[in-house]
Motif scaffolding. Structure first.
Motif, PDB file in Angstrom:
ATOM      1  N   GLY A  10      25.587 -23.527  -6.006  1.00  8.43           N
ATOM      2  CA  GLY A  10      26.746 -23.637  -6.887  1.00  8.43           C
ATOM      3  C   GLY A  10      28.006 -23.119  -6.212  1.00  8.43           C
ATOM      4  O   GLY A  10      27.991 -22.705  -5.043  1.00  8.43           O
ATOM      5  N   ILE A  11      29.081 -23.139  -6.952  1.00 10.39           N
ATOM      6  CA  ILE A  11      30.363 -22.665  -6.426  1.00 10.39           C
ATOM      7  C   ILE A  11      30.265 -21.152  -6.173  1.00 10.39           C
ATOM      8  O   ILE A  11      30.682 -20.651  -5.120  1.00 10.39           O
ATOM      9  CB  ILE A  11      31.504 -22.966  -7.431  1.00 10.39           C
ATOM     10  CG1 ILE A  11      31.515 -24.452  -7.843  1.00 10.39           C
ATOM     11  CG2 ILE A  11      32.851 -22.552  -6.854  1.00 10.39           C
ATOM     12  CD1 ILE A  11      31.605 -25.427  -6.711  1.00 10.39           C
ATOM     13  N   CYS A  12      29.665 -20.453  -7.132  1.00  2.42           N
ATOM     14  CA  CYS A  12      29.546 -18.996  -7.018  1.00  2.42           C
ATOM     15  C   CYS A  12      28.712 -18.606  -5.791  1.00  2.42           C
ATOM     16  O   CYS A  12      29.113 -17.740  -5.008  1.00  2.42           O
ATOM     17  CB  CYS A  12      28.908 -18.428  -8.275  1.00  2.42           C
ATOM     18  SG  CYS A  12      29.905 -18.664  -9.758  1.00  2.42           S
ATOM     19  N   GLY A  13      27.550 -19.238  -5.664  1.00  2.00           N
ATOM     20  CA  GLY A  13      26.662 -18.921  -4.540  1.00  2.00           C
ATOM     21  C   GLY A  13      27.287 -19.242  -3.190  1.00  2.00           C
ATOM     22  O   GLY A  13      27.017 -18.556  -2.189  1.00  2.00           O
ATOM     23  N   ALA A  29      37.169 -27.716 -14.399  1.00  3.65           N
ATOM     24  CA  ALA A  29      37.618 -27.101 -13.139  1.00  3.65           C
ATOM     25  C   ALA A  29      37.144 -25.658 -13.077  1.00  3.65           C
ATOM     26  O   ALA A  29      36.786 -25.070 -14.101  1.00  3.65           O
ATOM     27  CB  ALA A  29      39.144 -27.154 -13.060  1.00  3.65           C
ATOM     28  N   GLU A  30      37.131 -25.119 -11.853  1.00  5.30           N
ATOM     29  CA  GLU A  30      36.629 -23.746 -11.679  1.00  5.30           C
ATOM     30  C   GLU A  30      37.356 -23.078 -10.521  1.00  5.30           C
ATOM     31  O   GLU A  30      37.752 -23.745  -9.563  1.00  5.30           O
ATOM     32  CB  GLU A  30      35.114 -23.811 -11.389  1.00  5.30           C
ATOM     33  CG  GLU A  30      34.465 -22.462 -11.171  1.00  5.30           C
ATOM     34  CD  GLU A  30      32.928 -22.505 -11.305  1.00  5.30           C
ATOM     35  OE1 GLU A  30      32.373 -23.607 -11.508  1.00  5.30           O
ATOM     36  OE2 GLU A  30      32.311 -21.439 -11.205  1.00  5.30           O
ATOM     37  N   ILE A  31      37.508 -21.770 -10.622  1.00  2.66           N
ATOM     38  CA  ILE A  31      38.018 -20.992  -9.488  1.00  2.66           C
ATOM     39  C   ILE A  31      37.149 -19.748  -9.346  1.00  2.66           C
ATOM     40  O   ILE A  31      36.808 -19.115 -10.347  1.00  2.66           O
ATOM     41  CB  ILE A  31      39.514 -20.613  -9.663  1.00  2.66           C
ATOM     42  CG1 ILE A  31      40.037 -19.851  -8.440  1.00  2.66           C
ATOM     43  CG2 ILE A  31      39.765 -19.811 -10.927  1.00  2.66           C
ATOM     44  CD1 ILE A  31      41.560 -19.661  -8.440  1.00  2.66           C
ATOM     45  N   ILE A  37      36.212 -18.188 -13.006  1.00  2.00           N
ATOM     46  CA  ILE A  37      36.904 -18.741 -14.180  1.00  2.00           C
ATOM     47  C   ILE A  37      36.546 -20.218 -14.312  1.00  2.00           C
ATOM     48  O   ILE A  37      36.642 -20.978 -13.336  1.00  2.00           O
ATOM     49  CB  ILE A  37      38.449 -18.661 -14.028  1.00  2.00           C
ATOM     50  CG1 ILE A  37      38.908 -17.324 -13.447  1.00  2.00           C
ATOM     51  CG2 ILE A  37      39.138 -19.047 -15.329  1.00  2.00           C
ATOM     52  CD1 ILE A  37      39.182 -16.230 -14.374  1.00  2.00           C
ATOM     53  N   ASP A  38      36.159 -20.619 -15.502  1.00  7.55           N
ATOM     54  CA  ASP A  38      35.963 -22.038 -15.818  1.00  7.55           C
ATOM     55  C   ASP A  38      37.112 -22.498 -16.702  1.00  7.55           C
ATOM     56  O   ASP A  38      37.554 -21.752 -17.581  1.00  7.55           O
ATOM     57  CB  ASP A  38      34.666 -22.252 -16.604  1.00  7.55           C
ATOM     58  CG  ASP A  38      33.433 -22.181 -15.727  1.00  7.55           C
ATOM     59  OD1 ASP A  38      33.574 -22.286 -14.497  1.00  7.55           O
ATOM     60  OD2 ASP A  38      32.331 -22.019 -16.290  1.00  7.55           O
ATOM     61  N   SER A  39      37.554 -23.740 -16.480  1.00 10.09           N
ATOM     62  CA  SER A  39      38.629 -24.284 -17.298  1.00 10.09           C
ATOM     63  C   SER A  39      38.237 -25.634 -17.877  1.00 10.09           C
ATOM     64  O   SER A  39      37.648 -26.466 -17.180  1.00 10.09           O
ATOM     65  CB  SER A  39      39.905 -24.444 -16.464  1.00 10.09           C
ATOM     66  OG  SER A  39      40.955 -24.891 -17.303  1.00 10.09           O
ATOM     67  N   TYR A  89      27.150 -27.831  -7.310  1.00 10.07           N
ATOM     68  CA  TYR A  89      27.817 -27.259  -8.483  1.00 10.07           C
ATOM     69  C   TYR A  89      26.777 -27.022  -9.568  1.00 10.07           C
ATOM     70  O   TYR A  89      25.882 -27.853  -9.769  1.00 10.07           O
ATOM     71  CB  TYR A  89      28.910 -28.217  -8.987  1.00 10.07           C
ATOM     72  CG  TYR A  89      29.472 -27.844 -10.334  1.00 10.07           C
ATOM     73  CD1 TYR A  89      30.271 -26.713 -10.485  1.00 10.07           C
ATOM     74  CD2 TYR A  89      29.197 -28.608 -11.478  1.00 10.07           C
ATOM     75  CE1 TYR A  89      30.777 -26.355 -11.727  1.00 10.07           C
ATOM     76  CE2 TYR A  89      29.706 -28.256 -12.715  1.00 10.07           C
ATOM     77  CZ  TYR A  89      30.492 -27.133 -12.839  1.00 10.07           C
ATOM     78  OH  TYR A  89      30.981 -26.778 -14.071  1.00 10.07           O
ATOM     79  N   ILE A  90      26.859 -25.885 -10.251  1.00 12.21           N
ATOM     80  CA  ILE A  90      25.948 -25.578 -11.356  1.00 12.21           C
ATOM     81  C   ILE A  90      26.741 -25.688 -12.655  1.00 12.21           C
ATOM     82  O   ILE A  90      27.662 -24.896 -12.887  1.00 12.21           O
ATOM     83  CB  ILE A  90      25.377 -24.145 -11.226  1.00 12.21           C
ATOM     84  CG1 ILE A  90      24.651 -23.962  -9.884  1.00 12.21           C
ATOM     85  CG2 ILE A  90      24.442 -23.844 -12.382  1.00 12.21           C
ATOM     86  CD1 ILE A  90      24.352 -22.495  -9.557  1.00 12.21           C
ATOM     87  N   ALA A  91      26.414 -26.680 -13.461  1.00 13.48           N
ATOM     88  CA  ALA A  91      27.153 -26.889 -14.708  1.00 13.48           C
ATOM     89  C   ALA A  91      26.726 -25.868 -15.754  1.00 13.48           C
ATOM     90  O   ALA A  91      25.537 -25.646 -15.981  1.00 13.48           O
ATOM     91  CB  ALA A  91      26.914 -28.290 -15.228  1.00 13.48           C
ATOM     92  N   CYS A  92      27.724 -25.222 -16.361  1.00 13.49           N
ATOM     93  CA  CYS A  92      27.429 -24.266 -17.431  1.00 13.49           C
ATOM     94  C   CYS A  92      27.679 -24.911 -18.779  1.00 13.49           C
ATOM     95  O   CYS A  92      27.005 -24.617 -19.749  1.00 13.49           O
ATOM     96  CB  CYS A  92      28.305 -23.029 -17.292  1.00 13.49           C
ATOM     97  SG  CYS A  92      27.646 -21.887 -16.078  1.00 13.49           S
ATOM     98  N   SER A  93      28.671 -25.786 -18.839  1.00 17.88           N
ATOM     99  CA  SER A  93      29.015 -26.439 -20.098  1.00 17.88           C
ATOM    100  C   SER A  93      29.617 -27.803 -19.764  1.00 17.88           C
ATOM    101  O   SER A  93      30.338 -27.937 -18.775  1.00 17.88           O
ATOM    102  CB  SER A  93      30.026 -25.581 -20.852  1.00 17.88           C
ATOM    103  OG  SER A  93      30.751 -26.368 -21.756  1.00 17.88           O
TER     104      SER A  93
HETATM  105  N1  SME Z   1      29.687 -23.191 -12.215  1.00 19.81           N
HETATM  106  C1  SME Z   1      29.178 -22.076 -11.487  1.00 19.81           C
HETATM  107  C2  SME Z   1      28.036 -21.420 -12.219  1.00 19.81           C
HETATM  108  C3  SME Z   1      28.456 -20.296 -13.072  1.00 19.81           C
HETATM  109  S1  SME Z   1      29.172 -20.808 -14.521  1.00 19.81           S
HETATM  110  O1  SME Z   1      30.456 -21.448 -14.227  1.00 19.81           O
HETATM  111  C4  SME Z   1      29.434 -19.525 -15.569  1.00 19.81           C
HETATM  112  C5  SME Z   1      28.730 -22.492 -10.109  1.00 19.81           C
HETATM  113  O2  SME Z   1      28.694 -23.695  -9.787  1.00 19.81           O
HETATM  114  O3  SME Z   1      28.388 -21.621  -9.331  1.00 19.81           O
END
Ligand code: SME
Length: 152
Positions: free
Chosen positions: A72-75, A104-106, A122-124, A95-99
């Protein structure tokens, strides 16, 4: 907008409360104040494991309380040590979808004594909402939190 947010964020972070409570208040404050911040949370390295563990957050509960490094983005930020701005999450393979509402995400890493120990995420629900102002603001937040951790 962020110029006005900084003093309030500092007031939250400089209170005498436990760090986790201050992080929670900060998440609640940012999520309710910044229109394009729909989910605000912290992930931290989980002990010696090569994974992230969810910390304080504001917004919808997520199933992703543990994220392996690299996933995911975080990892990815856990291993790249770089800010990751995603204007359109649909364009990302890793990417790991949460919702389904998230567009978009940062993610901005948090360094303590030069070591990447976690991140603010942050998710938007707004497409392509993040600018360099968001990056500078979130770096500022993380630097302040790093100082609190260094003092502990
Ligand atoms: N979208 C994130 C996972 C965490 S959630 O956004 C809370 C990712 O791809 O790592």
């Amino acid at each position: 907008m962020f110029t006005e947010l900084r003093p309030k964020a500092l007031t939250i972070l400089k209170s005498d409360k436990p760090l986790e409570q201050k992080q929670q208040e900060l998440c609640d404050y940012l999520q309710s104040t910044v229109p394009h911040y729909d989910w605000v949370g912290f992930y931290f390295k989980n002990g010696d494991k090569e994974e992230l563990k969810l910390g304080p957050y504001a917004g919808e509960p997520t199933d992703h309380t543990i994220i392996p490094f690299g996933k995911g983005i975080c990892g990815q930020v856990a291993v790249s040590n770089q800010n990751f701005v995603v204007p359109d999450v649909k364009a990302q393979d890793n990417y790991i979808a949460c919702s389904i509402t998230v567009k978009a995400e940062i993610v901005v890493p948090l360094f303590v004594n030069g070591e990447n120990i976690g991140q603010i995420d942050i998710d938007s629900n707004t497409p392509d909402p993040f600018t360099e102002e968001d990056e500078r603001f979130l770096e500022f937040i993380n630097e302040e939190i790093a100082q609190l951790i260094e003092k502990d």
